[in-house]
Every structure is written in C-alpha cells, then in structure tokens.
Design an enzyme around this catalytic site. Sequence first.
Site, PDB file in Angstrom:
ATOM      1  N   MET A   1      69.109  70.696  24.601  1.00  0.00           N
ATOM      2  CA  MET A   1      67.687  70.935  24.333  1.00  0.00           C
ATOM      3  C   MET A   1      67.388  71.418  22.915  1.00  0.00           C
ATOM      4  O   MET A   1      66.437  72.171  22.704  1.00  0.00           O
ATOM      5  CB  MET A   1      67.127  71.936  25.356  1.00  0.00           C
ATOM      6  CG  MET A   1      67.210  71.453  26.790  1.00  0.00           C
ATOM      7  SD  MET A   1      66.411  69.864  27.071  1.00  0.00           S
ATOM      8  CE  MET A   1      64.687  70.365  27.026  1.00  0.00           C
TER       9      MET A   1
ATOM     10  N   GLY B   1      73.660  70.804  33.476  1.00  0.00           N
ATOM     11  CA  GLY B   1      74.846  69.985  33.212  1.00  0.00           C
ATOM     12  C   GLY B   1      75.206  68.991  34.292  1.00  0.00           C
ATOM     13  O   GLY B   1      76.361  68.572  34.388  1.00  0.00           O
TER      14      GLY B   1
ATOM     15  N   LEU C   1      62.602  60.953  17.343  1.00  0.00           N
ATOM     16  CA  LEU C   1      62.775  61.519  18.680  1.00  0.00           C
ATOM     17  C   LEU C   1      62.605  60.433  19.762  1.00  0.00           C
ATOM     18  O   LEU C   1      61.580  59.760  19.813  1.00  0.00           O
ATOM     19  CB  LEU C   1      61.766  62.650  18.903  1.00  0.00           C
ATOM     20  CG  LEU C   1      61.983  63.471  20.174  1.00  0.00           C
ATOM     21  CD1 LEU C   1      63.256  64.301  20.084  1.00  0.00           C
ATOM     22  CD2 LEU C   1      60.783  64.365  20.443  1.00  0.00           C
TER      23      LEU C   1
ATOM     24  N   HIS D   1      67.257  59.840  28.370  1.00  0.00           N
ATOM     25  CA  HIS D   1      65.864  60.293  28.412  1.00  0.00           C
ATOM     26  C   HIS D   1      65.280  59.895  29.766  1.00  0.00           C
ATOM     27  O   HIS D   1      65.458  58.753  30.204  1.00  0.00           O
ATOM     28  CB  HIS D   1      65.074  59.621  27.280  1.00  0.00           C
ATOM     29  CG  HIS D   1      63.630  60.006  27.278  1.00  0.00           C
ATOM     30  ND1 HIS D   1      63.196  61.252  26.879  1.00  0.00           N
ATOM     31  CD2 HIS D   1      62.523  59.326  27.660  1.00  0.00           C
ATOM     32  CE1 HIS D   1      61.883  61.319  27.010  1.00  0.00           C
ATOM     33  NE2 HIS D   1      61.450  60.165  27.472  1.00  0.00           N
TER      34      HIS D   1
ATOM     35  N   GLU E   1      70.355  58.561  36.940  1.00  0.00           N
ATOM     36  CA  GLU E   1      70.970  59.005  35.684  1.00  0.00           C
ATOM     37  C   GLU E   1      72.472  59.165  35.885  1.00  0.00           C
ATOM     38  O   GLU E   1      73.283  58.805  35.019  1.00  0.00           O
ATOM     39  CB  GLU E   1      70.378  60.352  35.227  1.00  0.00           C
ATOM     40  CG  GLU E   1      68.934  60.277  34.783  1.00  0.00           C
ATOM     41  CD  GLU E   1      68.453  61.546  34.094  1.00  0.00           C
ATOM     42  OE1 GLU E   1      69.293  62.322  33.603  1.00  0.00           O
ATOM     43  OE2 GLU E   1      67.226  61.757  34.028  1.00  0.00           O
TER      44      GLU E   1
HETATM   45  C1  GRF Z   1      67.923  65.129  32.561  1.00  0.00           C
HETATM   46  O1  GRF Z   1      66.755  64.921  33.275  1.00  0.00           O
HETATM   47  C2  GRF Z   1      67.936  64.236  31.343  1.00  0.00           C
HETATM   48  O2  GRF Z   1      67.249  63.044  31.513  1.00  0.00           O
HETATM   49  C3  GRF Z   1      67.247  65.080  30.306  1.00  0.00           C
HETATM   50  O3  GRF Z   1      67.601  66.403  30.597  1.00  0.00           O
HETATM   51  C4  GRF Z   1      68.002  66.520  31.964  1.00  0.00           C
HETATM   52  C5  GRF Z   1      69.386  67.076  31.956  1.00  0.00           C
HETATM   53  O4  GRF Z   1      69.839  67.485  33.205  1.00  0.00           O
HETATM   54  N1  GRF Z   1      67.634  64.628  28.994  1.00  0.00           N
HETATM   55  P1  GRF Z   1      71.328  67.992  33.377  1.00  0.00           P
HETATM   56  O5  GRF Z   1      71.504  69.239  32.508  1.00  0.00           O
HETATM   57  O6  GRF Z   1      72.263  66.907  32.966  1.00  0.00           O
HETATM   58  O7  GRF Z   1      71.460  68.328  34.840  1.00  0.00           O
END
Ligand code: GRF
Length: 217
Positions: free
Chosen positions: A93, A12, A147, A112, A177
Amino acid sequence: MKNIVILISGRGSNFVSIAQAAQRENWLADGVRIAAVLSNRPGAAGLERAREMGIDSIVVDHKLYATREEFEEAMIAAIDPLKPDVIVLAGFMRVLTARFVDHYAGRILNIHPALLPLFKGLDTHERAIAAGVRVHGCTVHYVSTELDGGAIIGQAVVPVLPGDDPDRLAHRGLKLEHVLYPRCVRAAALGKVRLEGGRVKMDDETAASLVVMSNEI
Ligand code: GRF
C-alpha cells in the site's frame, strides 16, 4: 534460479496463494523460488504466514524514513542482494516513485481489484456497483509510473449480482485473484511473459491461461 520477491503491507492472502501454488506445483523444479517477502508494516499478518511457511521475511518500515525516496533506497538495498527476477506487489500500500519502478523496469507486477482500464484507484467494488456494470474482476499488470496504468498481463472476470454489496463482490473477486496471480507470477518468472517496448509479449497458450472466468473455479 529465478528469484521472486513479494511485497506486502497487510493480510497477505495473495502472497499466501502464490507461496502455496509454488509448493503445490513444485516451482523449484523449474528453477523458480520465492526468495523473500518484504513488508513495509512490521505488524502485517502476512509476515506470520511467511514464518509458518518457512519463507524469509524482511521488514522495511516506511515510518522510519523521513522521505519516500529514503524509504525506497532502503527497500532497494534490501531487495537487490536477492537478485530479483520478479517483484510482486501483493496488497503493498505504498505508492512507488520512478526511482524504484525504473530500477526494476519490466520486473514489477501488481494486482488491481478491477478490470483495468476501468476503475483505477481505490474503492473499486463500490464504484463498480454504483456504475451498474454486470462484470467486475481483477487485473495483473506490469507496474509503470502511472498508477494502475501499466501493460496488462492477465485478467479474471466475476459477475456483479443484484444482491451484491462491496464486501460480497470483493470476496468473489479475491477468490479469483488467488487463481490468477500465481499463474501470472509463474509465467513471468519462467519468461513466458515479457515486457518489450511497453507491450506484453506472450504466446497464445500462455495468454489463454491468464484469463480466468468465475465459472472455472
Ligand atoms: C487485494 O484486493 C488486491 O487486489 C489489492 O489489495 C488486496 C490485497 O489483499 N491490490 P491481500 O493482502 O493479498 O490479502
């Protein structure tokens, strides 16, 4: 009030980065709030962070449902009362079916860990290193039934360095991110980014703010 609902499965860290940006930048003043975080895993570390930050959390444990369809109906039943304007997938997921995606059409965002349309799917850092590309990064996009195939909102770019292994490259990407995703979520919640006819609409200033280069941070 514009409502954001964030879906997680684990760590998270992206959820936390969005929640921290919302506090730091006082999104409430612009009528934007994080209504809840939802996890499909009861033990997700992100749920503990939600509690610490005073954000409502919901668990819809996929293991309690016989089919993907029943699981998604349970999620919809939990999310709809929150009147979500933006649904944020942050390390969520579970593959989503057309039922869920169509129900929230044009409102679901995902991040992603690659520069789409390159490297859809899993193990993106390993594959980027194997391919010998010099740049990698992450992409925020609208979720479609394909996807990692929806219209692109924003991207962040990091170099791939000679000494990289997948973990080191992933770590560099994750830092961006945490810069990119809050910006995209805020812009979507404010209506500065929209999905129209399968294409992303935004003005030049917004678009420029949703491209992040590693030397900016
Ligand atoms: C990240 O690397 C994102 O790009 C992918 O899943 C991961 C999530 O990490 N979709 P977090 O749970 O937000 O730390």
